[in-house]
Design an enzyme around this catalytic site. Sequence first.
Site, mmCIF file in Angstrom:
data_model
loop_
_atom_site.group_PDB
_atom_site.id
_atom_site.type_symbol
_atom_site.label_atom_id
_atom_site.label_comp_id
_atom_site.label_asym_id
_atom_site.label_seq_id
_atom_site.Cartn_x
_atom_site.Cartn_y
_atom_site.Cartn_z
ATOM 1 N N ASN B 96 0.824 -1.220 0.000
ATOM 2 C CA ASN B 96 0.000 0.000 0.000
ATOM 3 C C ASN B 96 0.854 1.265 0.000
ATOM 4 O O ASN B 96 0.758 2.121 0.870
ATOM 5 C CB ASN B 96 -0.990 0.005 1.172
ATOM 6 C CG ASN B 96 -0.308 -0.083 2.523
ATOM 7 O OD1 ASN B 96 0.837 -0.517 2.626
ATOM 8 N ND2 ASN B 96 -1.006 0.332 3.561
ATOM 9 N N ASP B 309 4.083 -5.222 11.588
ATOM 10 C CA ASP B 309 3.182 -4.222 11.002
ATOM 11 C C ASP B 309 3.753 -2.817 11.233
ATOM 12 O O ASP B 309 3.022 -1.880 11.547
ATOM 13 C CB ASP B 309 1.764 -4.357 11.578
ATOM 14 C CG ASP B 309 0.725 -3.607 10.738
ATOM 15 O OD1 ASP B 309 1.096 -3.024 9.699
ATOM 16 O OD2 ASP B 309 -0.463 -3.608 11.130
ATOM 17 N N HIS B 313 4.229 6.936 11.010
ATOM 18 C CA HIS B 313 3.529 8.208 10.763
ATOM 19 C C HIS B 313 4.227 9.276 11.587
ATOM 20 O O HIS B 313 4.619 9.009 12.727
ATOM 21 C CB HIS B 313 2.065 8.144 11.201
ATOM 22 C CG HIS B 313 1.246 7.142 10.462
ATOM 23 N ND1 HIS B 313 0.878 7.312 9.141
ATOM 24 C CD2 HIS B 313 0.713 5.961 10.849
ATOM 25 C CE1 HIS B 313 0.153 6.262 8.758
ATOM 26 N NE2 HIS B 313 0.047 5.425 9.763
ATOM 27 N N PHE B 327 -4.025 5.140 11.565
ATOM 28 C CA PHE B 327 -3.721 3.928 12.325
ATOM 29 C C PHE B 327 -2.246 3.566 12.180
ATOM 30 O O PHE B 327 -1.657 3.790 11.136
ATOM 31 C CB PHE B 327 -4.530 2.745 11.793
ATOM 32 C CG PHE B 327 -6.009 2.837 12.027
ATOM 33 C CD1 PHE B 327 -6.552 2.551 13.277
ATOM 34 C CD2 PHE B 327 -6.875 3.182 11.006
ATOM 35 C CE1 PHE B 327 -7.915 2.603 13.491
ATOM 36 C CE2 PHE B 327 -8.242 3.240 11.208
ATOM 37 C CZ PHE B 327 -8.767 2.952 12.461
#
Lengths: 320, 429
Positions: B96, B309, B313, B327
């Site tokens: 992504n 994971d 950010h 998230f």
Amino acid sequence: MKLNDAPGLDRKDLLGLEELSEREIRLILDTAREFREVLDRPIKTVPAMRGFTIANLFYESSTRTRMSFELAQKRLTADSIGLAVTASSVKKGESLRDTARNIEAMRVDMIVMRHSQSGAPHRLAAQIDAHVVNAGDGCHEHPTQGLLDLYTLLENLGDLRGKRIVIIGDIAHSRVARSNIHGLRRMGAQVGVCGPPTLIPVGIEDLGVTVYPTIEEALAEADAINVLRIQLERIGVPLFPSTREYARLFGVTPARLEVAKREVLVLHPGPINRNVELDSRVADAPGAVILSQVTNGVAIRMAVTYLLAQKTMKAAHALA
Amino acid sequence: MHSRDLLISGGRLVDPEADELRRADLLIRDGKVVALSPNINADVPVLDATGLIVSPGFIDLHVHFREPGQEWKEDIDSGSRCAAAGGFTTVCAMPNTDPPLHDQESVRFVVERAREVGLVDLHVVGAVTTDLAGTILSPMGEMAAAGCVAFSDDGRPILDSGLMRRALEYSRQFYLPIVQHAEDTGLTRGGAMNESAISTKLGLTGMHSSAEEIVVARDLALLPLTGGRYHVAHTSCARTIELLRRARAEGLPVSCEVTPHHLALDEQAVSDCDYDANYKMNPPLRSVVDREAMIQGCVDGTIDAIATDHAPHLPDEKEIGFSAAPFGVIGLETAFSVAATTLLPHMSLRDLLRLLTTGPASVFGFKDRGRLAPGLRGDVVLFDSESEAVYSVESTHSKSRNSAFDGMRLQGKIVATVLEGRVVFGESR
């Protein structure tokens, strides 16, 4: 007035009622009672907070809460400015940290914040020295509303210990409901909630409330009811079939109130959807204390502003 | 050019599939393990491992390095540094990015960039659908040829049952798994944390654990029909683990991973953090019961792998309010110590290492790594499993700072990381 003897609140911010002790709540209510008298005088101003600067930061539209805060600030002779921040700046991803830094740079003493997101005032408060008052954060808390509801209930019921107060409507999305639950329980009241199952959030019992399966059972036992404003949709999702069906199943009408205690008090945080959650005949009847709530709200906001600022004010006077 | 020969001397070697720790030297030549035995003499650079444990390099099935497209959050260089510092020698990057990794060119670009950086062996999990749009199958064959090790639309669940069926069927010919981000978004819209009494108290919209369970149950029903291989990303709830335990017992080709944060933290952390969005991740931190089920799943072998994971950010991106914040948390550098702190009370070090090495290796079919044996890649990590320290996110190699473990006391310290015989983290002592 014995205001200058008031000890003040030993906290920088008012973010919610969950964290307030009964002693703190009583201090606010007692102080509000003195300010409430001022509001009935021909000259409604006390020169208590000259030189104290407050910014009202409303990220979410509000008319009466904002007006109530501004009025309270003017009554205290504080300097206040209003900043209506459009919802779009939130969508643009404006950092709360940037907001905090900017306000800090303008040497503001207190920020009153309304925000669509739960916890936004908490994040702001953690990053600045200025006092922060939560004027409603998302679905979390609306502490001054909770306090003015407590004030109004105490004014009419005397003592809340053992009294049963039922909150009716969209419990899931209501910050008024949460602040009421925390405040009422702290003051010894028994709290019930009632509404369509889609509006009763998971685990609400853990906050120490009874969930009433039908409005009839709720009304039969209540000493006071707090009727919440209902909205058909939340983030585009319809939560019940129609306002008509809501009114039919949960609307507070004279017929429904026949099972209630004769002297049951009716509160509503406003603005009312007349004849949806609350029948006009009930809203305008003597048992409804909705307009008292509005007046009391100004006194509560004066008290909160004054008590939070005490330390800062005293330190400033010592310097001067 | 760095030497690809190295002698790691004096450490205690642990191979997750062998019986016990043994004190021995390990010789790597030309990037491959050639010998393990006491007192090796060789004319190559020496890495002193005295007092340390020597394990196969860790394998992370699930990272987001944000390149291409969001290099301000992380890039392949900074992400690779995090991996090396965390003891990971293999990472699998999710697709992504912007543009997504959905064709052979994008896959080759990322693999090539990682090779230039040269700090970790990066593999790509390619998109299941073009543009991650959930409609058209991506060219899986071309991407497999370019080196993809699995397919996923991670971040977005594959919700359409017909599409999931086709993805499982089509991927079968490449023997590569479909990695599902299991979330029925009809149940999680607008959500920011696990749905429970705590979300109710905090006034945050909940994401009920049934949203994960429903998608996994649906996917499991498709496995006998399609013959595909199925891997569940970041499992978070007890009932998912129960479904997978039964599927495994039935012999279905399933596997799953768990993140360090779902092992170490539960939803109470959200209540305690005063709306700090560094505790906002998807799936959200779950209940105490769910967290215990994750640990149990690691103990009994239902869970194959610990995967980070790693989702960077920037602070200002996180600090826009809990509900609006994106998230995700970073996790590569803390994964081992968080896992050690959480799991060593419940299992042996060897079993823990299996979740970081042979477990993930078998999920994505890596045959040349995961153990310490002659002929395998010289990917090795040296650590001290017992030293304790308070983690500070300021020490991170990431461009971001969104750790859920800042200020937490953790056990276990990565001392050095070796990639194909080259020391990519730590110093020769």
